[in-house]
Design a protein around this motif. Sequence first.
Motif, PDB file in Angstrom:
ATOM      1  N   PRO A 144      12.354  12.848   2.019  1.00 33.39           N
ATOM      2  CA  PRO A 144      11.358  11.907   1.473  1.00 33.39           C
ATOM      3  C   PRO A 144      10.683  11.089   2.571  1.00 33.39           C
ATOM      4  CG  PRO A 144      13.566  11.046   1.145  1.00 33.39           C
ATOM      5  CD  PRO A 144      13.736  12.410   1.739  1.00 33.39           C
ATOM      6  N   HIS A 145       9.493  10.598   2.242  1.00 39.93           N
ATOM      7  CA  HIS A 145       8.730   9.757   3.163  1.00 39.93           C
ATOM      8  C   HIS A 145       8.023   8.670   2.361  1.00 39.93           C
ATOM      9  CE1 HIS A 145       9.255  12.639   6.467  1.00 39.93           C
ATOM     10  NE2 HIS A 145       8.946  13.594   5.604  1.00 39.93           N
ATOM     11  N   HIS A 146       7.629   7.604   3.066  1.00 40.40           N
ATOM     12  CA  HIS A 146       6.717   6.640   2.458  1.00 40.40           C
ATOM     13  C   HIS A 146       5.407   7.349   2.120  1.00 40.40           C
ATOM     14  CE1 HIS A 146       9.588   3.870   4.240  1.00 40.40           C
ATOM     15  NE2 HIS A 146       8.976   2.836   3.666  1.00 40.40           N
ATOM     16  N   MET A 147       4.822   6.994   0.985  1.00 38.43           N
ATOM     17  CA  MET A 147       3.553   7.616   0.620  1.00 38.43           C
ATOM     18  C   MET A 147       2.548   6.540   0.236  1.00 38.43           C
ATOM     19  SD  MET A 147       4.672   9.269  -3.070  1.00 38.43           S
ATOM     20  CE  MET A 147       2.989   9.509  -3.653  1.00 38.43           C
ATOM     21  N   PRO A 148       1.313   6.634   0.720  1.00 40.56           N
ATOM     22  CA  PRO A 148       0.287   5.644   0.345  1.00 40.56           C
ATOM     23  C   PRO A 148      -0.119   5.831  -1.115  1.00 40.56           C
ATOM     24  CG  PRO A 148      -0.691   7.408   1.629  1.00 40.56           C
ATOM     25  CD  PRO A 148       0.785   7.663   1.636  1.00 40.56           C
ATOM     26  N   PHE A 149      -0.529   4.726  -1.730  1.00 41.23           N
ATOM     27  CA  PHE A 149      -0.990   4.814  -3.115  1.00 41.23           C
ATOM     28  C   PHE A 149      -2.139   3.838  -3.307  1.00 41.23           C
ATOM     29  CE2 PHE A 149      -0.509   5.655  -7.641  1.00 41.23           C
ATOM     30  CZ  PHE A 149      -0.053   6.959  -7.608  1.00 41.23           C
ATOM     31  N   ASP A 150      -2.791   3.929  -4.475  1.00 37.54           N
ATOM     32  CA  ASP A 150      -3.993   3.124  -4.715  1.00 37.54           C
ATOM     33  C   ASP A 150      -3.655   1.633  -4.808  1.00 37.54           C
ATOM     34  OD1 ASP A 150      -3.035   2.519  -7.296  1.00 37.54           O
ATOM     35  OD2 ASP A 150      -3.980   4.284  -8.152  1.00 37.54           O
ATOM     36  N   GLU A 151      -4.694   0.821  -4.932  1.00 40.63           N
ATOM     37  CA  GLU A 151      -4.521  -0.626  -5.035  1.00 40.63           C
ATOM     38  C   GLU A 151      -4.680  -1.110  -6.469  1.00 40.63           C
ATOM     39  OE1 GLU A 151      -7.090  -2.615  -2.335  1.00 40.63           O
ATOM     40  OE2 GLU A 151      -6.158  -1.764  -0.538  1.00 40.63           O
ATOM     41  N   ILE A 152      -4.402  -0.210  -7.427  1.00 42.28           N
ATOM     42  CA  ILE A 152      -4.546  -0.550  -8.843  1.00 42.28           C
ATOM     43  C   ILE A 152      -3.215  -0.425  -9.580  1.00 42.28           C
ATOM     44  CG2 ILE A 152      -5.715   0.041 -10.999  1.00 42.28           C
ATOM     45  CD1 ILE A 152      -8.005   1.149  -9.320  1.00 42.28           C
ATOM     46  N   THR A 153      -2.487   0.655  -9.330  1.00 45.50           N
ATOM     47  CA  THR A 153      -1.254   0.931 -10.059  1.00 45.50           C
ATOM     48  C   THR A 153      -0.154  -0.043  -9.658  1.00 45.50           C
ATOM     49  OG1 THR A 153      -1.839   3.274 -10.050  1.00 45.50           O
ATOM     50  CG2 THR A 153       0.422   2.704 -10.637  1.00 45.50           C
TER      51      THR A 153
ATOM     52  N   PHE B  94       2.865   8.690 -12.219  1.00 42.83           N
ATOM     53  CA  PHE B  94       1.820   8.424 -11.228  1.00 42.83           C
ATOM     54  C   PHE B  94       2.076   9.174  -9.922  1.00 42.83           C
ATOM     55  CE2 PHE B  94       2.014   4.615 -13.935  1.00 42.83           C
ATOM     56  CZ  PHE B  94       0.708   4.616 -14.410  1.00 42.83           C
ATOM     57  N   ALA B  95       3.313   9.129  -9.425  1.00 43.78           N
ATOM     58  CA  ALA B  95       3.615   9.770  -8.144  1.00 43.78           C
ATOM     59  C   ALA B  95       3.690  11.285  -8.258  1.00 43.78           C
ATOM     60  CB  ALA B  95       4.933   9.234  -7.582  1.00 43.78           C
ATOM     61  N   TYR B  96       4.060  11.788  -9.455  1.00 40.02           N
ATOM     62  CA  TYR B  96       4.234  13.233  -9.636  1.00 40.02           C
ATOM     63  C   TYR B  96       3.500  13.755 -10.863  1.00 40.02           C
ATOM     64  CZ  TYR B  96       7.957  12.884  -6.162  1.00 40.02           C
ATOM     65  OH  TYR B  96       8.663  12.671  -5.000  1.00 40.02           O
ATOM     66  N   GLY B  97       2.561  12.974 -11.400  1.00 36.64           N
ATOM     67  CA  GLY B  97       1.873  13.400 -12.606  1.00 36.64           C
ATOM     68  C   GLY B  97       0.369  13.281 -12.498  1.00 36.64           C
ATOM     69  N   ALA B  98      -0.290  13.646 -13.574  1.00 35.69           N
ATOM     70  CA  ALA B  98      -1.755  13.661 -13.579  1.00 35.69           C
ATOM     71  C   ALA B  98      -2.341  12.266 -13.471  1.00 35.69           C
ATOM     72  CB  ALA B  98      -2.252  14.331 -14.859  1.00 35.69           C
ATOM     73  N   ASP B  99      -1.613  11.247 -13.931  1.00 38.72           N
ATOM     74  CA  ASP B  99      -2.145   9.888 -13.893  1.00 38.72           C
ATOM     75  C   ASP B  99      -2.306   9.361 -12.474  1.00 38.72           C
ATOM     76  OD1 ASP B  99      -1.778  10.235 -16.587  1.00 38.72           O
ATOM     77  OD2 ASP B  99      -0.957   8.247 -16.938  1.00 38.72           O
ATOM     78  N   GLY B 100      -1.653   9.996 -11.523  1.00 40.95           N
ATOM     79  CA  GLY B 100      -1.770   9.556 -10.139  1.00 40.95           C
ATOM     80  C   GLY B 100      -3.001  10.071  -9.428  1.00 40.95           C
ATOM     81  N   GLY B 101      -3.707  11.021 -10.035  1.00 40.12           N
ATOM     82  CA  GLY B 101      -4.902  11.578  -9.410  1.00 40.12           C
ATOM     83  C   GLY B 101      -4.603  12.198  -8.061  1.00 40.12           C
ATOM     84  N   HIS B 102      -5.489  11.998  -7.101  1.00 37.85           N
ATOM     85  CA  HIS B 102      -5.294  12.612  -5.793  1.00 37.85           C
ATOM     86  C   HIS B 102      -4.234  11.885  -4.967  1.00 37.85           C
ATOM     87  CE1 HIS B 102      -8.094   9.308  -4.811  1.00 37.85           C
ATOM     88  NE2 HIS B 102      -7.597   9.380  -3.582  1.00 37.85           N
ATOM     89  N   TRP B 103      -3.745  10.731  -5.458  1.00 33.19           N
ATOM     90  CA  TRP B 103      -2.676  10.034  -4.749  1.00 33.19           C
ATOM     91  C   TRP B 103      -1.321  10.665  -5.005  1.00 33.19           C
ATOM     92  CZ3 TRP B 103      -4.128   6.347  -1.367  1.00 33.19           C
ATOM     93  CH2 TRP B 103      -5.377   5.747  -1.543  1.00 33.19           C
TER      94      TRP B 103
ATOM     95  N   PRO C   1       0.809  -1.237   0.000  1.00 30.53           N
ATOM     96  CA  PRO C   1       0.000   0.000   0.000  1.00 30.53           C
ATOM     97  C   PRO C   1       0.833   1.274   0.000  1.00 30.53           C
ATOM     98  CG  PRO C   1      -0.028  -1.036   2.165  1.00 30.53           C
ATOM     99  CD  PRO C   1       0.643  -2.000   1.248  1.00 30.53           C
ATOM    100  N   ALA C   2       2.083   1.211   0.506  1.00 28.91           N
ATOM    101  CA  ALA C   2       2.959   2.392   0.535  1.00 28.91           C
ATOM    102  C   ALA C   2       4.072   2.219  -0.484  1.00 28.91           C
ATOM    103  CB  ALA C   2       3.542   2.596   1.925  1.00 28.91           C
ATOM    104  N   VAL C   3       4.464   3.324  -1.131  1.00 26.53           N
ATOM    105  CA  VAL C   3       5.508   3.283  -2.155  1.00 26.53           C
ATOM    106  C   VAL C   3       6.663   4.197  -1.763  1.00 26.53           C
ATOM    107  CG1 VAL C   3       3.880   2.705  -3.986  1.00 26.53           C
ATOM    108  CG2 VAL C   3       4.386   5.099  -3.505  1.00 26.53           C
ATOM    109  N   LEU C   4       7.820   3.985  -2.423  1.00 27.75           N
ATOM    110  CA  LEU C   4       9.049   4.709  -2.091  1.00 27.75           C
ATOM    111  C   LEU C   4       9.441   5.707  -3.172  1.00 27.75           C
ATOM    112  CD1 LEU C   4      11.136   1.655  -0.786  1.00 27.75           C
ATOM    113  CD2 LEU C   4       9.751   3.260   0.542  1.00 27.75           C
TER     114      LEU C   4
END
Length: 427
Positions: A269-278, A244-253, A150-153
């Motif tokens: 930097p920190h761990h950041m949560p992301f969706d369960e699709i990407t 995804f992490a820094y672009g429009a494709d990431g949406g509100h994530w 659930p969290a990405v680096l």
Amino acid sequence: MLWATAALVTLGFLIALEIAARRYGLPGPITTQAQEVVFAPKSGFVLYASMALMMVVLTWRQRFIAAGIAIGIDVTFFLVRWAADVKVTDGHPFGNGALWVILGYAVIAVTRRTGRERVLLLKGVGLGLLLVAGRKTGDTWLLITSKTRPAVLDQYVATADHALGNPSWLVGRIVTATGTVGAHFLDAVYTLLPVAAVVVTLYQLRGVAVERRFPGHHLVRTFLVIGLLGPGIYMIFPVVGPIFAYGADGGHWAVANLWPDTPPPITTPHHMPFDEITPRNCMPSLHTAWATAIFIHSRKGPRILQFGGASWLIATLGATLGFGYHYGADIVAGVVFTLTIEAALRSLERGWDRAGIQLVTYGATVFAALLVSYRYLPMEMAEHPWVFGPLLILAMASVVHGYVRTTKLWEPKAAPARQPEPQPEPV
């Protein structure tokens, strides 16, 4: 026994992935492949490339017959879908015929062949199915990474990427400037990577039908090992990519909508949560790894194959960075990852020696050091780019140099031509 053991291990691995996918309510690699016997396949090009790999064990007459049957089956499927008014909205309207031919030759091998001919034909069928299974297995692995991590680096890798000058942002702006033409070209290169691998492999296996045996090492072995080990690194180091992490494709994530116009600021930097699709499929870049393997194996071919291998590697690097799928740090790790695997497979094929052990150990150490530095030294790397940037490139270059030097030692030495003995001149 070796091939039988490998087949059993592969089957067990596929069953395990099938069970894992079912836990998340989705079909696994076995189910999705079985569906393509009837339904429109995801990639008809990959199925025909797989059939081409299988046909290396056939005579030219058998190859023409097999290709004709595959095309005939695809035409029949097309007409049936057209008559039933079935629209193909996802995937390709062709490829079923190629899969039917591969499965048909598996039946022929079991029922109509014996001895070495049966084994050779089963190896050809297995080679074709492995390419198909590898694609389906990869899709399932990506699903698992998105569900279990659930969290990405990404913030760590993006910060460390300042040491390399944020190449994804730079190449992204270049690709955007080329418009739809450049984007479509790079997308084709990125998508059809398995087809390029098949072209190189067909050259390497061109003598199988005559010699009735496979060479000890070829590109498919490297491809499969990369695909087997790479997703394990995804689980250890989950990263989704800059788009995804820094672009429009990431949406509100996403951290912010910065890619490709504005490089991310240098902050802790920190761990950041992301969706369960990407998919968390960036570290290392397996597209770079596979393109590097194609480049390496094309070096022994004719000049046009060498040119194609080099061009595909350059275009793949442009696509992985220019589409925002990877950071520069992923690319460096992917090259080291491939050379280490290639060195290990070549050592396994020819017999381990001191040079091979040293090269594999060194490559694995450099790869581990890269991951550790991306995770624990990103701020230092970003704040001192003129130190860490060259160090990253030198680390990668040292593995490249070690690979080239070691493999040259493994090349068979040409025997010196015998000089004719001087003859006494007639008096």
